[in-house]
Design a protein around this motif. Structure first.
Motif, PDB file in Angstrom:
ATOM      1  N   GLY A 615     -23.713  41.460  -8.194  1.00 34.99           N
ATOM      2  CA  GLY A 615     -23.186  40.533  -9.165  1.00 34.99           C
ATOM      3  C   GLY A 615     -22.101  41.129 -10.038  1.00 34.99           C
ATOM      4  O   GLY A 615     -21.101  41.690  -9.576  1.00 34.99           O
ATOM      5  N   ALA A 616     -22.325  40.993 -11.368  1.00 35.30           N
ATOM      6  CA  ALA A 616     -21.328  41.441 -12.342  1.00 35.30           C
ATOM      7  C   ALA A 616     -21.098  42.947 -12.247  1.00 35.30           C
ATOM      8  O   ALA A 616     -19.984  43.430 -12.495  1.00 35.30           O
ATOM      9  N   GLN A 617     -22.147  43.696 -11.887  1.00 32.12           N
ATOM     10  CA  GLN A 617     -21.973  45.141 -11.732  1.00 32.12           C
ATOM     11  C   GLN A 617     -20.954  45.440 -10.627  1.00 32.12           C
ATOM     12  O   GLN A 617     -20.053  46.268 -10.792  1.00 32.12           O
ATOM     13  N   ARG A 618     -21.090  44.736  -9.516  1.00 31.68           N
ATOM     14  CA  ARG A 618     -20.185  44.977  -8.393  1.00 31.68           C
ATOM     15  C   ARG A 618     -18.755  44.595  -8.760  1.00 31.68           C
ATOM     16  O   ARG A 618     -17.797  45.323  -8.446  1.00 31.68           O
ATOM     17  N   LYS A 619     -18.581  43.454  -9.444  1.00 32.45           N
ATOM     18  CA  LYS A 619     -17.243  43.034  -9.840  1.00 32.45           C
ATOM     19  C   LYS A 619     -16.597  44.055 -10.770  1.00 32.45           C
ATOM     20  O   LYS A 619     -15.413  44.366 -10.650  1.00 32.45           O
ATOM     21  N   GLY A 620     -17.393  44.582 -11.701  1.00 29.25           N
ATOM     22  CA  GLY A 620     -16.853  45.577 -12.621  1.00 29.25           C
ATOM     23  C   GLY A 620     -16.424  46.841 -11.908  1.00 29.25           C
ATOM     24  O   GLY A 620     -15.367  47.421 -12.208  1.00 29.25           O
ATOM     25  N   LEU A 621     -17.227  47.283 -10.932  1.00 29.24           N
ATOM     26  CA  LEU A 621     -16.877  48.492 -10.189  1.00 29.24           C
ATOM     27  C   LEU A 621     -15.675  48.251  -9.279  1.00 29.24           C
ATOM     28  O   LEU A 621     -14.823  49.132  -9.108  1.00 29.24           O
ATOM     29  N   GLU A 622     -15.584  47.058  -8.684  1.00 27.19           N
ATOM     30  CA  GLU A 622     -14.431  46.750  -7.832  1.00 27.19           C
ATOM     31  C   GLU A 622     -13.148  46.744  -8.654  1.00 27.19           C
ATOM     32  O   GLU A 622     -12.105  47.243  -8.220  1.00 27.19           O
ATOM     33  N   GLN A 623     -13.217  46.172  -9.855  1.00 30.35           N
ATOM     34  CA  GLN A 623     -12.038  46.150 -10.716  1.00 30.35           C
ATOM     35  C   GLN A 623     -11.625  47.565 -11.102  1.00 30.35           C
ATOM     36  O   GLN A 623     -10.435  47.905 -11.118  1.00 30.35           O
ATOM     37  N   ALA A 624     -12.609  48.431 -11.409  1.00 28.89           N
ATOM     38  CA  ALA A 624     -12.304  49.816 -11.770  1.00 28.89           C
ATOM     39  C   ALA A 624     -11.719  50.577 -10.589  1.00 28.89           C
ATOM     40  O   ALA A 624     -10.821  51.417 -10.750  1.00 28.89           O
ATOM     41  N   ALA A 625     -12.201  50.290  -9.382  1.00 22.70           N
ATOM     42  CA  ALA A 625     -11.718  51.006  -8.203  1.00 22.70           C
ATOM     43  C   ALA A 625     -10.256  50.690  -7.915  1.00 22.70           C
ATOM     44  O   ALA A 625      -9.539  51.496  -7.309  1.00 22.70           O
ATOM     45  N   ARG A 626      -9.802  49.516  -8.355  1.00 22.44           N
ATOM     46  CA  ARG A 626      -8.405  49.148  -8.131  1.00 22.44           C
ATOM     47  C   ARG A 626      -7.464  49.737  -9.186  1.00 22.44           C
ATOM     48  O   ARG A 626      -6.246  49.659  -9.060  1.00 22.44           O
ATOM     49  N   GLY A 627      -8.014  50.310 -10.214  1.00 18.32           N
ATOM     50  CA  GLY A 627      -7.202  50.857 -11.285  1.00 18.32           C
ATOM     51  C   GLY A 627      -6.574  52.190 -10.924  1.00 18.32           C
ATOM     52  O   GLY A 627      -6.939  52.846  -9.934  1.00 18.32           O
ATOM     53  N   ASP A 628      -5.633  52.615 -11.736  1.00 13.20           N
ATOM     54  CA  ASP A 628      -4.947  53.895 -11.522  1.00 13.20           C
ATOM     55  C   ASP A 628      -5.619  54.990 -12.351  1.00 13.20           C
ATOM     56  O   ASP A 628      -6.359  54.719 -13.297  1.00 13.20           O
ATOM     57  N   GLY A 629      -5.322  56.216 -11.991  1.00 16.13           N
ATOM     58  CA  GLY A 629      -5.762  57.353 -12.793  1.00 16.13           C
ATOM     59  C   GLY A 629      -7.107  57.919 -12.430  1.00 16.13           C
ATOM     60  O   GLY A 629      -7.583  58.851 -13.090  1.00 16.13           O
ATOM     61  N   LEU A 630      -7.769  57.379 -11.383  1.00 17.26           N
ATOM     62  CA  LEU A 630      -9.066  57.927 -10.988  1.00 17.26           C
ATOM     63  C   LEU A 630      -8.871  59.164 -10.119  1.00 17.26           C
ATOM     64  O   LEU A 630      -7.975  59.199  -9.261  1.00 17.26           O
ATOM     65  N   ARG A 631      -9.736  60.152 -10.312  1.00 15.93           N
ATOM     66  CA  ARG A 631      -9.671  61.333  -9.445  1.00 15.93           C
ATOM     67  C   ARG A 631     -10.037  60.928  -8.019  1.00 15.93           C
ATOM     68  O   ARG A 631     -10.849  60.002  -7.820  1.00 15.93           O
ATOM     69  N   PRO A 632      -9.456  61.584  -7.020  1.00 16.81           N
ATOM     70  CA  PRO A 632      -9.695  61.171  -5.619  1.00 16.81           C
ATOM     71  C   PRO A 632     -11.174  61.142  -5.249  1.00 16.81           C
ATOM     72  O   PRO A 632     -11.604  60.242  -4.526  1.00 16.81           O
ATOM     73  N   SER A 633     -11.929  62.101  -5.707  1.00 15.55           N
ATOM     74  CA  SER A 633     -13.351  62.135  -5.341  1.00 15.55           C
ATOM     75  C   SER A 633     -14.090  60.921  -5.882  1.00 15.55           C
ATOM     76  O   SER A 633     -14.967  60.361  -5.212  1.00 15.55           O
ATOM     77  N   LEU A 634     -13.732  60.480  -7.087  1.00 16.25           N
ATOM     78  CA  LEU A 634     -14.391  59.310  -7.662  1.00 16.25           C
ATOM     79  C   LEU A 634     -13.955  58.041  -6.933  1.00 16.25           C
ATOM     80  O   LEU A 634     -14.779  57.146  -6.679  1.00 16.25           O
ATOM     81  N   SER A 635     -12.678  57.940  -6.584  1.00 14.12           N
ATOM     82  CA  SER A 635     -12.204  56.778  -5.829  1.00 14.12           C
ATOM     83  C   SER A 635     -12.923  56.675  -4.489  1.00 14.12           C
ATOM     84  O   SER A 635     -13.353  55.588  -4.068  1.00 14.12           O
ATOM     85  N   SER A 636     -13.078  57.802  -3.820  1.00 14.19           N
ATOM     86  CA  SER A 636     -13.774  57.808  -2.532  1.00 14.19           C
ATOM     87  C   SER A 636     -15.236  57.404  -2.705  1.00 14.19           C
ATOM     88  O   SER A 636     -15.787  56.660  -1.886  1.00 14.19           O
ATOM     89  N   LEU A 637     -15.844  57.881  -3.765  1.00 15.87           N
ATOM     90  CA  LEU A 637     -17.244  57.555  -4.024  1.00 15.87           C
ATOM     91  C   LEU A 637     -17.412  56.057  -4.270  1.00 15.87           C
ATOM     92  O   LEU A 637     -18.353  55.425  -3.766  1.00 15.87           O
ATOM     93  N   LEU A 638     -16.486  55.445  -5.010  1.00 17.28           N
ATOM     94  CA  LEU A 638     -16.561  54.012  -5.270  1.00 17.28           C
ATOM     95  C   LEU A 638     -16.365  53.212  -3.978  1.00 17.28           C
ATOM     96  O   LEU A 638     -17.054  52.196  -3.749  1.00 17.28           O
ATOM     97  N   ARG A 639     -15.437  53.652  -3.140  1.00 13.36           N
ATOM     98  CA  ARG A 639     -15.222  52.936  -1.872  1.00 13.36           C
ATOM     99  C   ARG A 639     -16.478  52.975  -1.014  1.00 13.36           C
ATOM    100  O   ARG A 639     -16.884  51.957  -0.431  1.00 13.36           O
ATOM    101  N   ASP A 640     -17.112  54.124  -0.919  1.00  9.35           N
ATOM    102  CA  ASP A 640     -18.335  54.230  -0.121  1.00  9.35           C
ATOM    103  C   ASP A 640     -19.438  53.347  -0.686  1.00  9.35           C
ATOM    104  O   ASP A 640     -20.222  52.749   0.058  1.00  9.35           O
ATOM    105  N   LEU A 641     -19.492  53.289  -2.000  1.00 10.77           N
ATOM    106  CA  LEU A 641     -20.556  52.523  -2.644  1.00 10.77           C
ATOM    107  C   LEU A 641     -20.353  51.022  -2.463  1.00 10.77           C
ATOM    108  O   LEU A 641     -21.315  50.261  -2.319  1.00 10.77           O
ATOM    109  N   LEU A 642     -19.103  50.577  -2.434  1.00  6.45           N
ATOM    110  CA  LEU A 642     -18.802  49.145  -2.388  1.00  6.45           C
ATOM    111  C   LEU A 642     -18.618  48.628  -0.970  1.00  6.45           C
ATOM    112  O   LEU A 642     -18.429  47.423  -0.766  1.00  6.45           O
ATOM    113  N   THR A 643     -18.642  49.537  -0.001  1.00  4.73           N
ATOM    114  CA  THR A 643     -18.462  49.116   1.393  1.00  4.73           C
ATOM    115  C   THR A 643     -19.740  48.462   1.923  1.00  4.73           C
ATOM    116  O   THR A 643     -20.825  48.998   1.754  1.00  4.73           O
TER     117      THR A 643
END
Length: 643
Positions: A615-643
């Motif tokens: 729900g809202a948790q997933r939407k919030g994380l998806e919005q954050a994953a599209r943002g700039d300035g995240l370290r590569p390891s965190l971006s990769s972690l979010l992609r794996d989590l949301l896949t």
């Protein structure tokens, strides 16, 4: 109180010349000077340029007068070892402090009206940091014996190549006179280890010699000591060191010389050697001590009272000499020696002297216990609270140590009839320490006191600060809601400890009615922030929405860091969404730290299907994953989590 300029001059003289001062004297002088300096108004109004630094000269002079200072671990104050990453240098600290004090004095002598503002500025920017680093080292040195390196250097300077050097011998004696008596047995052991493993050379031919079937160590030290009695009798420090040698024959000869010396250090070493594992050395030391049971030697016994207790309690100890020594100290001459020894005595010595005066006749005993009741050492005052007569206990109820107050309260209650409600019991109900209050509350209930009425009858504005803090805590412990408004009126009290206690009490009595105060407390500093956050969490009020609203009110990075820690305690994905939203608004350094916390939150639990956001948790994380300035390891972690 002397003028600050005079204090600066006195402290500089102490640093550069010592004049028999102890490490405790230096610690106190530095702490007091820094405290007084920081109370000066913050101004920058000095004139002129600094003169040339005398750092090198000062460092050499300080190293000569304070040889026990050395490298240390800045985190603990203990001596530096190879396992420690950071290194502090005690001599460097004192030299830097001396340079700034010296420059301040030059400005004062030149009539610079802003000289003290220079002192405060340099305290904030330079020498104050050296004081704060050095104080733990000074405290550690008082608790631990000098290092083998320091002792070895002093003895080598006193006995270079087996020849007595008078100036070095005097330095060694001066150093040993400053060692607290309870540490002397450990100094003795350090010397023995040093001599056993070749830490310093022996005078005369010594070494391994082949006998009939095997090699034997042959030491010339006993003969050398025996052949130089006149020179060594004038060097008590050297003989004290030799009395701790690994060679039993050398120790026995040294004990013979100690017996001929009328010096307090000789008495100390005889008390140590009286427990020697070699029976001949032990007997010689005890015979020498027996000969010192005279009024002329009473100052020796008073100064080394802790070693008397050690002799009595040791594995190879003796009870006859300690009992005779204490009897000597109870004579008029002995009590005069006790009185003279007290001002500079350490805690262990004071406890040993307290044991002496405890056996005096009651009238003299009461006077001496009254003297010890104001002792600066907590353990001494606790012992007094157990020994003093009941009529002497009332002043101890105001002691700064809770343990002293509790012992005094128990004994006074034991001496009071079971139905009486003495005034001191009601006063103890507002003690600032919870343990003392709990004892008072229990006894008051047993004696029929209505505790709620007792707290409500108190006039809080007439109470001293510690008692006011105890009253607020007592209201919380008793859950007296009728006093809630009176407690709330104290929320702006000027004392920070009172305000912290008020927050704790309001958070326990009615957190929902005081949400605003608790939120304000979260943004405060120190204990208030921790207490307010704990109260909100206990009442299930520490939600993501509330933390997000608090984030918008932050004005410092410290407040933001505190909220990050609180957000990390929220449910996993709620906290991650909140932190990812905050990191976009944070400074660069804080952003890196927040992303590290989010990584721990998300990576520490795996990415199995039943741990995925909804729900809202997933939407919030998806919005954050599209943002700039995240370290590569965190971006990769979010992609794996949301896949």
């Amino acid at each position: 109180m002397p003028a600050l300029a005079d204090t600066v001059q006195d402290v500089l003289h102490l640093i550069l010349h010592r004049d028999g001062a102890s490490l405790q004297d230096l610690e106190g002088a530095l702490a007091r000077l820094l405290k007084r300096t920081l109370r000066l108004p913050s101004r920058i109004d000095w004139t002129g340029e600094d003169g040339p630094s005398r750092y090198t000269l000062f460092r050499e002079q300080i190293g000569l007068h304070w040889p026990e200072l050395g490298f240390y671990d800045p985190r603990t104050g203990r001596r530096w070892t190879e396992q420690v990453d950071e290194i502090g240098d005690g001599v460097d600290d004192l030299a830097d402090i001396a340079v700034d004090l010296d420059r301040t004095l030059h400005r004062l002598q030149a009539g610079d009206p802003g000289a003290l503002s220079f002192l405060r500025f340099t305290a904030v920017t330079h020498w104050g940091a050296h004081v704060r680093d050095l104080l733990p080292h000074l405290r550690a040195l008082r608790r631990h014996p000098p290092s083998a390196e320091v002792l070895g250097e002093l003895l080598n300077a006193a006995l270079p190549e087996g020849r007595l050097h008078q100036e070095g011998a005097e330095r060694l004696l001066t150093f040993l006179n400053r060692v607290p008596p309870p540490l002397m047995p450990r100094v003795d052991e350090t010397w023995r280890q040093t001599s056993r493993y070749g830490g310093y050379g022996e005078p005369g031919p010594a070494g391994w010699h082949q006998g009939d079937a095997e090699w034997h160590w042959r030491s010339n030290l006993p003969g050398w000591v025996d052949a130089h009695p006149d020179a060594l009798l004038a060097a008590p420090g050297v003989v004290a060191a030799l009395a701790g040698h690994a060679d039993g024959y050398a120790r026995k000869v040294a004990v013979g010389l100690l017996a001929r010396m009328d010096h307090p250090l000789a008495t100390a070493m005889l008390l140590i050697r009286a427990q020697d594992w070699v029976s001949a050395v032990r007997a010689a030391a005890r015979n020498a001590l027996q000969a010192r049971l005279t009024e002329a030697h009473a100052p020796h016994w008073a100064h080394h009272a802790a070693l008397i207790d050690r002799l009595e309690a040791g594995e190879r100890g003796d009870s006859v000499i300690p009992q005779a020594a204490r009897a000597l100290l109870r004579t008029p001459a002995g009590l005069a020696a006790v009185e003279a020894a007290l001002p500079r005595a350490d805690e262990a010595t004071r406890l040993a002297l307290l044991r002496v005066v405890d056996a005096l006749p009651e009238d003299h005993r009461a006077v001496w216990l009254g003297t010890f009741s104001g002792d600066p050492h907590t353990q001494v005052r606790r012992r007094v609270a157990r020994l003093a007569a009941v009529h002497q206990l009332s002043p101890l109820l105001s002691d700064p140590d809770a343990g002293v107050r509790e012992v005094a309260l128990r004994r006074l209650l034991d001496a009071s009839p079971g139905t009486d409600v003495p005034a001191f019991l009601l006063h103890a109900l507002v003690d600032p320490r919870a343990g003392v209050r709990a004892l008072a509350q229990f006894e008051a209930r047993q004696r029929g006191v209505d505790l709620d009425a007792a707290y409500l009858d108190a006039t809080e504005h007439a109470l001293p600060l510690p008692a006011l803090r105890g009253w607020v805590a007592g209201v919380r412990e008793r859950a007296i809601r009728a006093a809630e408004s009176r407690v709330e009126a104290l929320v702006t009290h000027p004392n920070v400890r009172i305000r912290a206690e008020v927050l704790r009490t309001l958070g326990a009595l009615a957190p929902h009615r005081h949400v605003g105060l608790l939120e304000q407390g979260v943004l405060a500093s120190g204990a208030q922030a921790r207490i307010a956050a704990a109260a909100l969490r206990a009442a299930n009020l520490l939600t993501g929405e509330r933390l997000d609203a608090l984030w918008a009110r932050t004005t410092t990075e410290r407040q933001q860091r505190r909220l990050v820690v609180l957000a990390a305690d929220l449910p996993r994905f709620d906290g991650a969404v909140l932190l990812l939203r905050w990191q976009a608004q944070a400074s660069e350094a804080l952003r890196e730290w927040i992303q590290a916390r989010v990584t721990v939150l998300l990576d520490g639990y795996g990415v199995r299907y039943y741990t995925r956001p909804q729900g809202a948790q997933r939407k919030g994380l998806e919005q954050a994953a599209r943002g700039d300035g995240l370290r590569p390891s965190l971006s990769s972690l979010l992609r794996d989590l949301l896949t």
